[in-house]
Design a protein around this motif. Structure first.
Motif, mmCIF file in Angstrom:
data_model
loop_
_atom_site.group_PDB
_atom_site.id
_atom_site.type_symbol
_atom_site.label_atom_id
_atom_site.label_comp_id
_atom_site.label_asym_id
_atom_site.label_seq_id
_atom_site.Cartn_x
_atom_site.Cartn_y
_atom_site.Cartn_z
ATOM 1 N N SER A 1 13.578 16.977 70.319
ATOM 2 C CA SER A 1 14.610 17.564 71.174
ATOM 3 C C SER A 1 14.377 19.059 71.286
ATOM 4 O O SER A 1 13.624 19.659 70.518
ATOM 5 N N ASP B 1 18.090 20.763 75.489
ATOM 6 C CA ASP B 1 18.732 19.452 75.365
ATOM 7 C C ASP B 1 20.123 19.587 74.746
ATOM 8 O O ASP B 1 21.094 18.988 75.235
ATOM 9 N N HIS C 1 18.446 8.806 74.674
ATOM 10 C CA HIS C 1 17.155 9.419 74.347
ATOM 11 C C HIS C 1 16.472 8.628 73.229
ATOM 12 O O HIS C 1 16.275 9.152 72.121
ATOM 13 N N TRP D 1 13.696 10.091 70.961
ATOM 14 C CA TRP D 1 13.963 11.068 69.907
ATOM 15 C C TRP D 1 13.926 10.379 68.544
ATOM 16 O O TRP D 1 14.922 9.822 68.085
#
Length: 307
Positions: free
Chosen positions: A54, A58, A248, A251
């Motif tokens: 990230s 973000d 996400h 991630w």
């Protein structure tokens, strides 16, 4: 089916407020099965440190996930599964210990110790739990499986769940030597070993509860699928640490053993959670531990459900 009041409750408190604090005790029903998150403690996670892929940009776009200290708030505790008079725990908390934040460590302050009192308040002391199903062998998921119970009796050196099966996925137990870097010592493993019973992908370990292997965070990380009342709940342990990962899945966490495999499993989980009649349980998901994945034009999103 899940109570309609459960569905309606998700909007009674702003999600941003709940995203910034550890979870309290929360329950829902799947037909004849009741599931309850039982707090043991909490941990702070550095947003950028915990999710190295990230960026500052973000998090500027997702400030709702950060508490006043700029960290992710995460709870620690097991899921209590009750079916009739029977009870199963999924995971065993952190135990009666605390570790302060350390410079450079993406995991901040962490503490536990509340589990046994919270179980007693629910009328479920350890003697009423028939087994503890472990998602993976990290300290914040096995604490009370090896820590002695705080009991003045002569057998006080026994773990809180002495005499109960500790259900561990076979590949997780086979690769336990990989966990030394995470603080899993030989003494901890020896304390647990007499009670460990290994399980395999697809095994039914309790009425309506099946093992679902989701490796990546650890070599043999397991999720558990609970079905009842025409619905299913996926308790996915540390396959995801925050609801932001629903949007996400790329991630990976700093603690993931195999970041690429973990991301692959997250994508699979998000797809499963988006199916009708599916609820997720994210143990570290702040105070939105129960939720559904909704798909819209902006991608998948976690919508909390709670009692």
């Amino acid at each position: 089916m899940t109570n309609t009041t459960t569905e309606q409750a998700r909007d009674r408190m702003p999600s941003a407020e709940r995203l910034r604090r550890p979870a309290v005790t929360r329950s829902l029903r799947l037909g004849d099965t009741k599931v309850t998150y039982v707090p043991d403690g909490a941990v702070e996670l550095s947003a950028r440190g915990w999710f190295p892929r990230s960026t500052d940009e973000d998090w500027a776009a997702h400030p709702e996930y950060l508490d006043d200290s700029g960290n992710l708030a995460a709870g620690i505790g097991p899921l209590l599964v009750e079916h009739g008079d029977r009870a199963l725990l999924i995971d065993a908390g952190f135990g009666p210990q605390s570790i302060p934040a350390q410079p450079g460590n993406p995991r901040g302050a962490i503490h536990g110790g509340a589990l046994l009192d919270n179980l007693a308040a629910l009328g479920r002391p350890p003697a009423t739990i028939e087994a503890v199903a472990i998602t993976h062998l990290h300290l914040d998921h096995i604490g009370w499986a090896w820590h002695p119970a705080p009991d003045p009796a002569p057998d006080r050196d026994l773990p809180a769940f002495a005499g109960r099966d500790l259900l561990v996925a076979a590949p997780e137990w086979a690769h336990r030597h990989l966990l030394a870097a995470r603080g899993i010592t030989d003494d901890i493993l020896r304390a647990m070993a007499p009670q460990v019973r290994t399980v395999l992908d697809g095994d039914e370990i309790f009425p309506g509860v099946h093992v679902l292997l989701t490796p990546g965070h650890t070599a043999g990380h397991a999720s558990y699928v609970i079905t009842g009342g025409g619905e299913r709940l996926i308790a996915f342990g540390d396959a995801m640490h925050s609801p932001v990962q629903v949007d996400h899945p790329e991630w990976s966490a700093a603690a993931d053993l195999d970041p690429d495999r973990a991301a692959q499993e997250r994508r699979r989980l998000v797809a499963e959670l988006a199916r009708p009649g599916t609820i997720g349980f994210g143990v570290h998901f702040a105070d939105v531990v129960f939720g559904r994945v909704h798909l819209d034009g902006d991608g998948p999103a976690w919508r909390p459900v709670a009692d």
